[in-house]
Write a protein that holds these residues in place. Structure first.
Motif, PDB file in Angstrom:
ATOM      1  N   PRO A   1       0.946  -1.317  -0.104  1.00 36.73           N
ATOM      2  CA  PRO A   1       0.119  -0.063  -0.172  1.00 36.73           C
ATOM      3  C   PRO A   1       0.883   1.140   0.261  1.00 36.73           C
ATOM      4  CG  PRO A   1      -0.015  -1.037   1.968  1.00 36.73           C
ATOM      5  CD  PRO A   1       0.677  -2.026   1.226  1.00 36.73           C
ATOM      6  N   GLY A   2       1.947   1.324   0.494  1.00 34.63           N
ATOM      7  CA  GLY A   2       2.771   2.502   0.761  1.00 34.63           C
ATOM      8  C   GLY A   2       3.251   2.779  -0.735  1.00 34.63           C
ATOM      9  N   LYS A   3       3.725   1.930  -1.482  1.00 36.05           N
ATOM     10  CA  LYS A   3       4.218   1.810  -2.650  1.00 36.05           C
ATOM     11  C   LYS A   3       3.060   2.483  -3.834  1.00 36.05           C
ATOM     12  CE  LYS A   3       6.819  -0.328  -6.520  1.00 36.05           C
ATOM     13  NZ  LYS A   3       5.869   0.178  -7.602  1.00 36.05           N
ATOM     14  N   ALA A   4       1.746   1.956  -3.480  1.00 37.19           N
ATOM     15  CA  ALA A   4       0.601   2.424  -4.030  1.00 37.19           C
ATOM     16  C   ALA A   4       0.263   3.944  -4.031  1.00 37.19           C
ATOM     17  CB  ALA A   4      -0.380   1.666  -3.852  1.00 37.19           C
ATOM     18  N   LEU A   5       0.623   4.481  -2.892  1.00 37.64           N
ATOM     19  CA  LEU A   5       0.500   5.654  -2.610  1.00 37.64           C
ATOM     20  C   LEU A   5       1.477   6.421  -3.287  1.00 37.64           C
ATOM     21  CD1 LEU A   5      -0.590   5.849   1.223  1.00 37.64           C
ATOM     22  CD2 LEU A   5      -2.275   6.084  -0.813  1.00 37.64           C
ATOM     23  N   LYS A   6       2.937   6.292  -2.944  1.00 37.78           N
ATOM     24  CA  LYS A   6       3.975   7.005  -3.464  1.00 37.78           C
ATOM     25  C   LYS A   6       3.987   7.006  -5.111  1.00 37.78           C
ATOM     26  CE  LYS A   6       8.927   6.995  -3.067  1.00 37.78           C
ATOM     27  NZ  LYS A   6      10.235   6.425  -2.574  1.00 37.78           N
ATOM     28  N   ASP A   7       3.723   6.040  -5.950  1.00 36.32           N
ATOM     29  CA  ASP A   7       3.493   5.882  -7.182  1.00 36.32           C
ATOM     30  C   ASP A   7       2.452   6.902  -7.607  1.00 36.32           C
ATOM     31  OD1 ASP A   7       5.663   4.106  -7.006  1.00 36.32           O
ATOM     32  OD2 ASP A   7       4.497   2.314  -7.515  1.00 36.32           O
ATOM     33  N   ASN A   8       1.500   7.492  -6.884  1.00 40.09           N
ATOM     34  CA  ASN A   8       0.656   8.187  -7.281  1.00 40.09           C
ATOM     35  C   ASN A   8       0.609   9.680  -6.643  1.00 40.09           C
ATOM     36  OD1 ASN A   8      -1.594   6.554  -9.164  1.00 40.09           O
ATOM     37  ND2 ASN A   8      -0.702   5.258  -7.325  1.00 40.09           N
ATOM     38  N   GLY A   9       1.804   9.825  -6.197  1.00 39.23           N
ATOM     39  CA  GLY A   9       2.015  11.267  -5.409  1.00 39.23           C
ATOM     40  C   GLY A   9       1.319  11.794  -4.154  1.00 39.23           C
ATOM     41  N   ILE A  10       1.204  10.426  -3.606  1.00 38.14           N
ATOM     42  CA  ILE A  10       0.642  10.819  -2.288  1.00 38.14           C
ATOM     43  C   ILE A  10       1.662  10.011  -0.976  1.00 38.14           C
ATOM     44  CG2 ILE A  10      -1.199  10.071  -0.471  1.00 38.14           C
ATOM     45  CD1 ILE A  10      -3.029   9.544  -2.961  1.00 38.14           C
ATOM     46  N   ASN A  11       1.621  10.917   0.210  1.00 37.39           N
ATOM     47  CA  ASN A  11       2.687  10.349   1.147  1.00 37.39           C
ATOM     48  C   ASN A  11       2.591   9.057   1.460  1.00 37.39           C
ATOM     49  OD1 ASN A  11       4.386  10.164   3.260  1.00 37.39           O
ATOM     50  ND2 ASN A  11       4.226  12.315   4.063  1.00 37.39           N
ATOM     51  N   PRO A  12       3.469   8.102   1.381  1.00 38.37           N
ATOM     52  CA  PRO A  12       3.375   6.542   1.866  1.00 38.37           C
ATOM     53  C   PRO A  12       3.039   6.405   3.063  1.00 38.37           C
ATOM     54  CG  PRO A  12       5.438   7.018   1.338  1.00 38.37           C
ATOM     55  CD  PRO A  12       4.835   8.424   0.653  1.00 38.37           C
ATOM     56  N   GLN A  13       3.326   7.275   4.086  1.00 40.33           N
ATOM     57  CA  GLN A  13       3.030   7.363   5.495  1.00 40.33           C
ATOM     58  C   GLN A  13       1.560   7.145   5.729  1.00 40.33           C
ATOM     59  OE1 GLN A  13       4.835  10.450   7.607  1.00 40.33           O
ATOM     60  NE2 GLN A  13       6.864   9.640   7.552  1.00 40.33           N
ATOM     61  N   PHE A  14       0.618   7.696   4.830  1.00 44.48           N
ATOM     62  CA  PHE A  14      -0.796   7.497   4.939  1.00 44.48           C
ATOM     63  C   PHE A  14      -1.228   6.105   4.822  1.00 44.48           C
ATOM     64  CE2 PHE A  14      -0.853  12.087   3.641  1.00 44.48           C
ATOM     65  CZ  PHE A  14      -1.581  12.638   4.820  1.00 44.48           C
ATOM     66  N   ALA A  15      -0.357   4.957   4.449  1.00 43.70           N
ATOM     67  CA  ALA A  15      -0.680   3.784   4.383  1.00 43.70           C
ATOM     68  C   ALA A  15      -1.011   3.229   5.879  1.00 43.70           C
ATOM     69  CB  ALA A  15       0.418   2.735   3.646  1.00 43.70           C
ATOM     70  N   LEU A  16      -0.351   3.865   6.906  1.00 43.72           N
ATOM     71  CA  LEU A  16      -0.714   3.443   8.311  1.00 43.72           C
ATOM     72  C   LEU A  16      -2.241   3.531   8.513  1.00 43.72           C
ATOM     73  CD1 LEU A  16       2.166   5.271  10.071  1.00 43.72           C
ATOM     74  CD2 LEU A  16       1.936   2.780   9.320  1.00 43.72           C
ATOM     75  N   LEU A  17      -3.167   4.443   7.703  1.00 42.12           N
ATOM     76  CA  LEU A  17      -4.502   4.443   7.944  1.00 42.12           C
ATOM     77  C   LEU A  17      -5.265   3.305   7.342  1.00 42.12           C
ATOM     78  CD1 LEU A  17      -4.961   8.164   6.822  1.00 42.12           C
ATOM     79  CD2 LEU A  17      -4.849   7.323   9.300  1.00 42.12           C
ATOM     80  N   ARG A  18      -4.627   2.167   6.708  1.00 38.07           N
ATOM     81  CA  ARG A  18      -5.186   0.924   6.342  1.00 38.07           C
ATOM     82  C   ARG A  18      -5.966   0.284   7.369  1.00 38.07           C
ATOM     83  NH1 ARG A  18      -3.141  -4.229   6.286  1.00 38.07           N
ATOM     84  NH2 ARG A  18      -4.130  -5.589   4.451  1.00 38.07           N
TER      85      ARG A  18
END
Length: 493
Positions: A288-305
């Motif tokens: 999920p972190g890579k999915a966010l980063k690849d689309n211009g969103i801070n990968p730290q938001f993956a913690l909200l999973r």
């Protein structure tokens, strides 16, 4: 003795139609569920406030309010000006307010008993079931009574009718979803000589039912397209003037869908956007972190999973400006859809997750009993839930099966429509339009639900999937029973 039985049977068939039998049986079954102690319904899962404040109801201070664990039979009626704005645009108050007025007329000015609302739904449901059986049966042979009882088994299932003793919008969808298809089938069966007023009445009922269903919940806005597909099948049945009227009805449905979508409040847009990411993209993606980063969103938001917008204990304030600017405003419905299109494996997993809930019409997260019923907290009723249990247990829980299911139905009725086109029998063409519309609801609602809100409250979001599946099975049963799969009905009433 045999002659007496035959005579009784003949008299029964003469004076009691299949539709009347179904209505009477359903009246008894559903009446016991809704009005005879222990009264059954659905407890509040936290969504009731949207309607309560809108129509001037509140939780009474002199009774315990236990969310989810037990249902409330009574609510307070505001005795002062209601300063609350509607949390969302909905047609549901059209049914709740008359119930409050009836309650105030015969029971209390200050206390609302939800069974008055159930009474209004109960009467409308029985009238609609009567139309459903009229639409699916032809004549009064024994096999027609069997179809009528199958309709009771399907639509009087408690997983549907429990909604009548609740403030969930599905209570309206049960009735209007039945009415939309029943009126179209009755119009399809109608002979050209049918009285204009009756044909016009059915078309008016179809239009009103569809509009109410589309507007009862904002997630229903896309259903306007499915009902447009169904309405297209009416055109071969109509005169030039009739085609103009149908065209006006279709335009009205389209405008209703657009308006319903446009009236979605920013708060609900934020909720859906947030959960479509945390309970969708991030839920099942392997990285999920890579999915966010690849689309211009801070990968730290993956913690909200796995989190939800209104979760009790949040690591961040979901309504803060920071969250709006750097997370929620960075994606929308089309962003999520493009992500799934480029990640078919993730998309397939979440669609299979939806398929598992496709036939779970009974809300499992809340109780069906009031506090003084003697039943434990979160107790569920099993009274007359045979059909929903059967479908939830044995219907294949794979999205690919749903696709195959609708492809088979469309193919079967497309063959019938071809025969109808060759024989100038618009009845068969009309049925293809209905089947195609129902099929689009099944597939479309699944996709829109997971893309628009992830797996949050998924079973309720998929309500129309279950009802549309039921309709396809009943239409096929009716056509096999009446031998009308590739022929017009020999008798039309």
């Amino acid at each position: 003795m045999k002659e007496k039985i035959q005579t009784a049977g003949t008299l029964f068939q003469r004076y009691c139609s299949p539709a009347a039998l179904a209505t009477g049986v359903a009246a008894l079954i559903v009446g016991i569920l809704l009005f005879i102690p222990p009264v059954n319904g659905y407890a509040d899962n936290g969504d009731f406030y949207r309607m309560m404040y809108h129509v001037g109801l509140y939780h009474r201070l002199d009774q315990p309010y236990i969310m989810v664990d037990q249902m409330n039979l009574t609510y307070g009626i505001m005795q002062h000006f209601n300063e609350n704005n509607a949390a969302l645009f909905s047609s549901q108050p059209l049914f709740i307010r008359p119930a409050i007025w009836l309650n105030q007329l015969v029971f209390s000015q200050a206390v609302f008993d939800i069974r008055f609302q159930a009474l209004i739904y109960y009467v409308l449901f029985l009238g609609t079931l009567y139309l459903v059986v009229r639409a699916l049966t032809t004549g009064r042979a024994i096999r027609q009574y069997v179809v009528a009882l199958v309709c009771v088994f399907v639509f009087a299932d408690s997983s549907y009718t429990l909604y009548f003793n609740s403030l969930f919008g599905e209570s309206v969808m049960v009735i209007t979803g039945m009415a939309v298809v029943a009126t179209l089938l009755l119009l399809a069966k109608a002979r050209p000589g049918l009285e204009k007023w009756r044909r016009g009445g059915l078309l008016l009922l179809f239009t009103i039912s569809a509009i109410v269903l589309i507007t009862v919940k904002q997630q229903n806005a896309p259903l306007a397209l499915s009902y447009l597909v169904m309405a297209l099948g009416l055109l071969p049945l109509m005169t030039k003037r009739g085609k103009f009227v149908v065209g006006g009805s279709m335009a009205l449905l389209l405008m209703t869908g657009v308006a319903t979508y446009a009236l979605i409040t920013p708060e609900f847009q934020n909720i859906n956007s947030y959960q479509s990411m945390t309970r969708g993209v991030l839920l099942l993606d392997k990285d999920p972190g890579k999915a966010l980063k690849d689309n211009g969103i801070n990968p730290q938001f993956a913690l909200l999973r796995k989190s939800t917008y209104y979760q009790s204990y949040q690591s961040v304030n979901t309504r803060s400006q920071y969250m709006q600017k750097f997370f929620i405003n960075r994606f929308d419905f089309m962003w999520i859809l493009r992500f799934y299109m480029s990640h078919p494996e993730t998309f397939g997993r979440i669609l299979d997750l939806a398929a598992k809930d496709g036939q779970l019409t009974q809300v499992k997260a809340v109780s069906n009993y009031p506090a003084r019923s003697g039943y434990p907290k979160q107790a569920q009723t099993h009274y007359f839930t045979g059909f929903s249990t059967l479908m939830g247990t044995f219907f294949p829980a794979k999205f690919a099966f749903y696709v195959l299911f609708v492809v088979v139905f469309i193919g079967l009725y497309a063959a019938g429509a071809y025969v109808g086109f060759r024989r100038h029998q618009p009845w068969l063409i009309m049925k293809l339009a209905i089947v195609a519309g129902l099929s689009s609801i099944i597939i479309g609602v699944m996709i829109i639900s997971v893309v628009g809100d992830g797996d949050a409250d998924l079973a309720k979001h998929l309500f129309m999937v279950a009802q549309s599946t039921d309709w396809l099975l009943l239409i096929l049963l009716s056509d096999i029973n009446n031998k009308t799969l590739f022929h017009e009905p020999s008798v039309s009433r």
